[in-house]
Design a protein around this motif. Structure first.
Motif, short mmCIF file in Angstrom:
data_model
loop_
_atom_site.label_atom_id
_atom_site.label_comp_id
_atom_site.label_asym_id
_atom_site.label_seq_id
_atom_site.Cartn_x
_atom_site.Cartn_y
_atom_site.Cartn_z
N ASP A 1 1.09 -1.08 0.04
CA ASP A 1 -0.43 0.51 0.13
C ASP A 1 0.62 1.12 -0.07
N ALA B 1 2.38 2.03 -3.21
CA ALA B 1 1.24 2.05 -4.19
C ALA B 1 0.87 3.68 -4.53
N SER B 2 0.86 4.39 -2.96
CA SER B 2 0.46 5.35 -2.36
C SER B 2 2.08 6.79 -2.97
N ARG C 1 -2.82 -0.87 -8.49
CA ARG C 1 -2.67 -0.71 -6.93
C ARG C 1 -3.38 -2.65 -6.80
#
Length: 298
Positions: A70, A73-74, A83
């Protein structure tokens, strides 16, 4: 398919598409050797060490936690589809386990639903872009795809787009259609990376199409659930159609794609004509005496 290579190329191409300014980082001193973010900059943004991120980018992604994925992905500003693709790659890189078998059969109720919309072309396709079913107007819309298909099984839209010259006449915006097809196949590549039919499809397209190879190398992913498409139909001319792609509950990996003309538009009129011709042709076939279908005793 080589999952490590997919991971490496996906993360490298996403990293190249993000500049320091986009994520609030200073440009850094000296000449930059990369178009986008450096590995160490992604690591800083994701809150991990540069060595750890480098291992992940090299393909060692299976042991990465959801929190780390995560964070990456951010840091790379991935959209929802990208994502999801990153997580699919992580699962594909893990221990091999028996994969669930995608459905490739159109349920009778789904066919009945499509047939109940005779004025709207509808198709059923899977993640490989196989055309698994249509209603009568959908079949007429894709007449070139069906008429020019030679082989067992069902037509495949990606094969038609990249391996049949007629596709460039049927799709005036061929470059857009081609890029969309490859982006859809990229999503599937992480979901069924070892499926024989999928591997054979990608191998064939990579071998025979320079355009496919170039688009595949971009590692772009997308889920085309809504949009518009221009189609030049050999009988009724150019059509401008919106479309909605709906996932079918209980039918893993299948989508029903329904095309929607603007009410009162020339496209709507053309579809009515095409539908009328299709219905007339179907009645003619039904009215042919049974003896015409049977072999002669001679």
């Amino acid at each position: 398919m080589d999952i490590s290579q997919q991971v490496r190329e996906f993360l490298m191409t996403r990293r190249a598409g993000v500049t320091p300014a986009q994520v609030g980082l200073p440009p850094g001193g000296g000449r930059r050797r990369v178009a986008g973010l450096r590995r160490e900059e992604v690591a800083v943004l994701a809150g991990v060490s540069t060595e750890y991120y480098s291992q992940i980018e090299r393909g060692d992604i299976a042991r990465a936690s959801e929190e780390v994925l995560d964070a990456i992905a951010s840091a790379l500003q991935l959209d929802d589809v990208e994502r999801g693709h990153l997580f699919d790659l992580s699962r594909a890189a893990g221990p091999r386990r028996r994969a669930s078998v995608p459905t490739n059969t159109v349920h009778a109720n789904v066919q009945q639903l499509m047939d109940a919309m005779p004025g709207l072309p509808s198709t059923i396709q899977n993640g490989r872009l196989d055309l698994l079913g249509t209603n009568s107007l959908g079949r007429a819309l894709y007449a070139d795809v069906y008429d020019r298909y030679r082989g067992p099984g069902v037509p495949n839209l990606a094969r038609f787009v990249f391996l049949d010259d007629r596709s460039r006449e049927m799709f005036p915006e061929w470059n857009v259609v081609a890029a969309d097809a490859v982006a859809t196949l990229q999503v599937q590549s992480a979901r069924t990376p070892r499926a024989k039919a999928f591997v054979e499809l990608i191998g064939q397209l990579s071998t025979l199409s320079v355009e496919f190879r170039a688009l595949w190398a971009t590692r772009n992913v997308s889920a085309h659930r809504r949009g518009s498409k221009r189609i030049h139909h050999r009988e009724v001319g150019e059509l401008v159609l919106g479309y909605e792609a709906l996932e079918l509950p209980g039918a893993q990996g299948l989508q029903m794609v329904t095309f929607l003309p603007e009410p009162g538009s020339p496209t709507a009129d053309a579809l009515r004509v095409l539908g009328s011709w299709t219905a007339t042709a179907a009645r003619v076939v039904e009215d042919v005496p049974l003896s015409r279908h049977l072999p002669s005793d001679d």
